[in-house]
Design a protein around this motif. Structure first.
Motif, short mmCIF file in Angstrom:
data_model
loop_
_atom_site.label_atom_id
_atom_site.label_comp_id
_atom_site.label_asym_id
_atom_site.label_seq_id
_atom_site.Cartn_x
_atom_site.Cartn_y
_atom_site.Cartn_z
N ALA A 126 14.99 12.35 -1.02
CA ALA A 126 14.46 11.09 -0.50
C ALA A 126 13.24 11.40 0.36
O ALA A 126 13.21 12.40 1.09
CB ALA A 126 15.52 10.36 0.31
N ALA A 127 12.23 10.54 0.28
CA ALA A 127 11.01 10.72 1.06
C ALA A 127 10.63 9.39 1.68
O ALA A 127 10.78 8.34 1.05
CB ALA A 127 9.87 11.25 0.19
N ASP A 128 10.14 9.42 2.90
CA ASP A 128 9.67 8.21 3.59
C ASP A 128 8.16 8.25 3.73
O ASP A 128 7.60 9.24 4.27
CB ASP A 128 10.31 8.10 4.98
CG ASP A 128 11.75 7.62 4.92
OD1 ASP A 128 12.18 7.16 3.85
OD2 ASP A 128 12.44 7.71 5.95
N LEU A 129 7.51 7.19 3.28
CA LEU A 129 6.06 7.07 3.41
C LEU A 129 5.72 5.74 4.07
O LEU A 129 6.53 4.80 4.04
CB LEU A 129 5.38 7.11 2.03
CG LEU A 129 5.64 8.31 1.12
CD1 LEU A 129 4.88 8.12 -0.19
CD2 LEU A 129 5.22 9.60 1.79
N THR A 130 4.52 5.66 4.63
CA THR A 130 4.05 4.36 5.08
C THR A 130 3.71 3.52 3.84
O THR A 130 3.44 4.05 2.76
CB THR A 130 2.81 4.49 5.96
OG1 THR A 130 1.73 5.03 5.18
CG2 THR A 130 3.08 5.40 7.15
N ALA A 131 3.74 2.21 4.01
CA ALA A 131 3.38 1.34 2.89
C ALA A 131 1.95 1.61 2.44
O ALA A 131 1.63 1.57 1.24
CB ALA A 131 3.55 -0.12 3.31
N GLU A 132 1.08 1.91 3.39
CA GLU A 132 -0.32 2.19 3.07
C GLU A 132 -0.43 3.45 2.21
O GLU A 132 -1.16 3.48 1.21
CB GLU A 132 -1.13 2.37 4.35
CG GLU A 132 -2.61 2.65 4.12
CD GLU A 132 -3.38 2.83 5.42
OE1 GLU A 132 -4.62 2.95 5.35
OE2 GLU A 132 -2.74 2.85 6.49
N ALA A 133 0.31 4.51 2.59
CA ALA A 133 0.26 5.75 1.82
C ALA A 133 0.80 5.54 0.41
O ALA A 133 0.25 6.06 -0.57
CB ALA A 133 1.04 6.84 2.53
N ALA A 134 1.89 4.77 0.29
CA ALA A 134 2.46 4.51 -1.03
C ALA A 134 1.48 3.76 -1.91
O ALA A 134 1.37 4.02 -3.12
CB ALA A 134 3.76 3.73 -0.90
N ALA A 135 0.73 2.81 -1.33
CA ALA A 135 -0.26 2.05 -2.09
C ALA A 135 -1.42 2.94 -2.53
O ALA A 135 -1.90 2.86 -3.67
CB ALA A 135 -0.76 0.87 -1.26
N GLU A 136 -1.90 3.80 -1.62
CA GLU A 136 -3.01 4.68 -1.95
C GLU A 136 -2.65 5.65 -3.08
O GLU A 136 -3.50 6.01 -3.91
CB GLU A 136 -3.44 5.46 -0.71
CG GLU A 136 -4.14 4.61 0.34
CD GLU A 136 -4.52 5.41 1.57
OE1 GLU A 136 -4.17 6.61 1.62
OE2 GLU A 136 -5.17 4.84 2.47
N LEU A 137 -1.38 6.08 -3.10
CA LEU A 137 -0.94 7.01 -4.12
C LEU A 137 -0.60 6.31 -5.44
O LEU A 137 -0.32 6.98 -6.45
CB LEU A 137 0.29 7.78 -3.63
CG LEU A 137 0.05 8.78 -2.50
CD1 LEU A 137 1.37 9.25 -1.91
CD2 LEU A 137 -0.76 9.97 -3.01
#
Length: 365
Positions: free
Chosen positions: A332-343
């Motif tokens: 499991a990994a936690d990202l910010t919503a911004e990072a998930a969108a950029e990726l």
């Protein structure tokens, strides 16, 4: 016992021996295909939490301690006295049930006075004792109210006062905060912690809420499938989970393998580099927030751990996105919503996951 009946692993590190003060119990209960086999010990003044999923045997253990469920085998000793053959009403035990089970036709004062009256205390003295307990609970102005006129938090405190009014040597609390809303639970949890700190006998708390266990208990016994699978202080349980259930509760990725120095080779074939040397069977754990996700294989990363993965799922959790990754190492990994969108992440997307060795804990299995 002061409350009305709702219808008639490894040993803990506490006292042991037939004459020891506190609780020394080996609870064996067989009910159809289910078997509970748990050893529990606790010293006077200690709060012991039984933490586990629904159906794990926590409430069965509590009812066995109270005498409401008969033992198939084992023993219950309290302050050196054997209780397994004693009926519930003759045990020096107070119980706070999940639904409180206050007598609906009695006032708060008379509910609390019920236990002392059953012990033969004269009516006037019992009511004076009850008034004192309600005052300690901050409920002096609710003494004349019947249960239907009490809020959930007030009813919980009346039930606790009723259990304590007989000066029990063992206090049992069955999911005492489960019936409360989130705001009330926060307030009552803080009050319950203060009252338990002043309790000089043994308290056993049954809960499936890790926060209740971590805040209220001195020691936690994790029960799964009728067995004690882990026993330790709340801090030790949180830092060193030993089952997937506990790891999920405390929010860690957990794996098991064999350590050779700083490398732990997992049972599934992958390897994890940890911070510190270890030899032999080991667990490794790291938080989802320690995971960095890349769409391309990183070339400049200093992380010692690198795995090729695939996004199996995404879930919004507040201002974070929880990724469920499969591949070389499911995690499991936690990202910010911004990072998930950029990726540009989506189910099925190929990614690389990295974790620094300094953020990985390894400890003996």
């Amino acid at each position: 016992m002061t409350a009305p009946s709702p219808g008639t692993g490894s040993p803990a590190a506490g006292p042991a021996g037939p004459d020891s003060p506190g609780l020394d119990a080996h609870l064996v209960v067989e009910r159809g295909a289910f078997r509970l086999d748990v050893r529990l010990t606790a010293a006077p003044g200690e709060v012991l939490a039984l933490l586990g999923p629904n159906g794990s045997g926590k409430t069965t253990a509590l009812r066995a301690l109270a005498g409401l469920t008969p033992l198939t085998g084992g023993r219950v000793r309290l302050d050196g006295a054997s209780l397994e053959d004693a009926p519930p009403e003759e045990r020096p035990v107070g119980v706070v049930f999940q639904d409180y089970l206050l007598f609906p036709h009695l006032t708060a004062l008379d509910n609390v006075a019920f236990g002392p009256r059953c012990q033969g205390v004269p009516r006037a003295r019992a009511r004076a004792l009850a008034a004192g307990w309600l005052d300690r609970m901050g409920l002096a102005d609710r003494a004349g109210a019947k249960p239907r006129r009490l809020s959930g938090g007030q009813a919980q405190r009346v039930a606790l006062a009723r259990a304590l009014a007989t000066e029990p040597r063992l206090l049992l609390l069955d999911e005492p905060l489960a019936a409360l809303d989130a705001r009330t639970r926060l307030e009552v949890r803080a009050a319950l912690r203060r009252h338990l700190a002043d309790f000089d006998a043994v308290a056993v708390l049954v809960t499936h809420d890790p926060l209740d266990a971590m805040v209220l208990a001195d020691r936690v016994v994790v029960v799964e499938g009728g067995r004690a699978v882990q026993d330790g202080t709340p801090a030790d349980i949180a830092r060193h989970p030993r089952t997937d259930y506990v790891a999920r509760l405390v929010g860690l990725n957990l794996y098991q393998g064999r350590a050779e120095g700083r490398t732990v080779r997992l049972d599934g074939g992958a390897a994890v580099t940890a911070d510190g040397d270890l030899t032999g069977p080991a667990f490794v754990a790291f938080p989802p927030a320690a995971v960095t996700v890349h769409r391309e294989r990183p070339t400049a990363s200093s992380a010692r751990n690198l795995w090729r993965c695939e996004v199996a799922g995404l879930e919004a959790q507040g201002d974070r996105i929880r990724l469920d990754l499969t591949g070389e190492l499911p995690l499991a990994a936690d990202l910010t919503a911004e990072a998930a969108a950029e990726l540009r992440l989506h189910p099925g997307a190929a990614v690389w996951a990295t974790v620094k060795a300094a953020q990985v804990r390894a400890y003996p299995a």
